[in-house]
Design a protein around this motif. Sequence first.
Motif, mmCIF file in Angstrom:
data_model
loop_
_atom_site.group_PDB
_atom_site.id
_atom_site.type_symbol
_atom_site.label_atom_id
_atom_site.label_comp_id
_atom_site.label_asym_id
_atom_site.label_seq_id
_atom_site.Cartn_x
_atom_site.Cartn_y
_atom_site.Cartn_z
ATOM 1 N N GLN A 209 -14.025 3.264 -14.115
ATOM 2 C CA GLN A 209 -13.027 4.285 -13.824
ATOM 3 C C GLN A 209 -12.862 4.482 -12.314
ATOM 4 O O GLN A 209 -11.743 4.663 -11.824
ATOM 5 N N ILE A 210 -13.981 4.454 -11.579
ATOM 6 C CA ILE A 210 -13.907 4.611 -10.127
ATOM 7 C C ILE A 210 -13.137 3.442 -9.502
ATOM 8 O O ILE A 210 -12.265 3.627 -8.643
ATOM 9 N N LEU A 211 -13.437 2.214 -9.937
ATOM 10 C CA LEU A 211 -12.723 1.055 -9.391
ATOM 11 C C LEU A 211 -11.247 1.098 -9.755
ATOM 12 O O LEU A 211 -10.371 0.811 -8.916
ATOM 13 N N ASP A 212 -10.947 1.456 -11.001
ATOM 14 C CA ASP A 212 -9.539 1.574 -11.398
ATOM 15 C C ASP A 212 -8.835 2.636 -10.560
ATOM 16 O O ASP A 212 -7.661 2.489 -10.202
ATOM 17 N N GLY A 213 -9.539 3.728 -10.252
ATOM 18 C CA GLY A 213 -8.950 4.760 -9.416
ATOM 19 C C GLY A 213 -8.624 4.252 -8.027
ATOM 20 O O GLY A 213 -7.531 4.460 -7.495
ATOM 21 N N LEU A 214 -9.574 3.555 -7.409
ATOM 22 C CA LEU A 214 -9.366 2.988 -6.073
ATOM 23 C C LEU A 214 -8.191 2.016 -6.039
ATOM 24 O O LEU A 214 -7.406 1.986 -5.095
#
Length: 504
Positions: A209-214
């Motif tokens: 989720q963090i990578l998708d957010g970035l």
Amino acid sequence: MTIGAASEPDPEPTPTLAPTVLPDSIDPEADGAYDFVVVANRLPVDADVAEDGSPTWKRAPGGLVTALAPIMRANDGAWVGWPGKPDVTLEPFDADGMHLVPVDLSEQDVELYYEGFSNGTLWPLLHDAVVDPVFHRAWWNAYVRVNRRFAKEAAKVAAKEATVWIQDYQLLLVPTMLRALRPDLRIGFFLHIPFPPPEIFAQLPWRKQILDGLLGADLIGTQRTSDAGNIQRSVRRLTEWTTRGQVVTIGSRWTRPERHVRIAAFPISIDTTGITEVAQRPEVIERAKEIRRDLGDPDTVLLGVDRLDYTKGIRHRLKAFGELLHDGRLVVPEVTLVQVASPSRENVDSYKQLRDEVEVTVGRINGDHGSLGRAAIHYMHHSYPLEEMVALYLAADVMLVTALRDGMNLVAKEYVAARVDLDGVLVLSEFAGAADELAQALIINPHDIDGMKRAITEAIDMRPKERRRRMRSLRRRVVDNDVQQWAKNFLGTLNAGPSRTSHV
């Protein structure tokens, strides 16, 4: 490592980054008025409410504000951020030539989103897990909720095809959330702290989720090339997207077209001109002389300036200095150490413990090696204005930067900028981003206590001609790459696509 217990209640189901969880009250056609928008955890001013209900403010210190304020004024920009106090509700207002959009945070938001997930989970994890990160689902849920609030406010104020620049680890989900609300925007993200190798980052339960957010950003900036590489490796390992060089390709899906995300290093700097000007003021030069007199006119003044944070290597520095005194290689009062440790996150348990450990160590070394009126270590748990800090830089013969992991470490650059006299020696950790640029410092591994001790004695014994040669080279690097140049480089790259308006 502390894991949230299985019985820990979740205040709400864990959200995903699918557009369906985002606010649906933003009309994509209802563009805001601002062509350049900065989104950061904090506003560039410390805001409050006067008795009559009107906003009051004073400009917050910091290099980011110095770099972006002229760009904001030139481009009629807006800044979205938290005013710094919980449960303070402010309407958007204009201050210091900028349009400021406050994001309200409750005490619970500050506890869970800021002190919890941002600084109890992400901060230690992204600093290579120097201390164990804590994983709590309630913290994560609050982080998603608050990031969504920031994205919604940015979407409201951004004009059609505006440039939006999102800042730092507290807002890692905002790029994708904002893109879902406003796909017309050009979105940049800058990470001011390190990014760990995927073997460490993969510990995070919400890693994808963090990578998708970035990856909602068009351009992701980091302090070091190695940090950019770590993000790219994590993308390859933990997502389905492909990478080639600096570029991640986000494949088309349904009505979403294919797009490309660039990840690259843009090392931040300082307001070199401002610090140089302060360092040349007669009253600041006189204050530096007064500081040395107050310290008893030692032959050598060592200086450490840090936030009181476990990433800064303060305990390692004190250990090396204490051993040098014990070995007889340094003697008080000929040599003294001034340690400024600015208060930081004092509600977080690991920071309370660090303060206790540092103060006990300082007391022990002073008890063993100090004398009446002649302390081995002068320890100050305060923050100081810029003029006092520059005077300290001018008073110090050796600057000790011993970070265990640091995105950049602007103190190292401030010391160099202040030394207009071309004197002084910088001892610098290889694990600070500044080491990539400041090669003429004495580079150390802070975990190697014997190596640090050798570097400290080498700095003290260095001949004046060698000190001047090294400092001249360091100053040339800092002057040529100041904070304004950093902002220009990042925004120039972000806006380099066809039919984009430059905001530099």
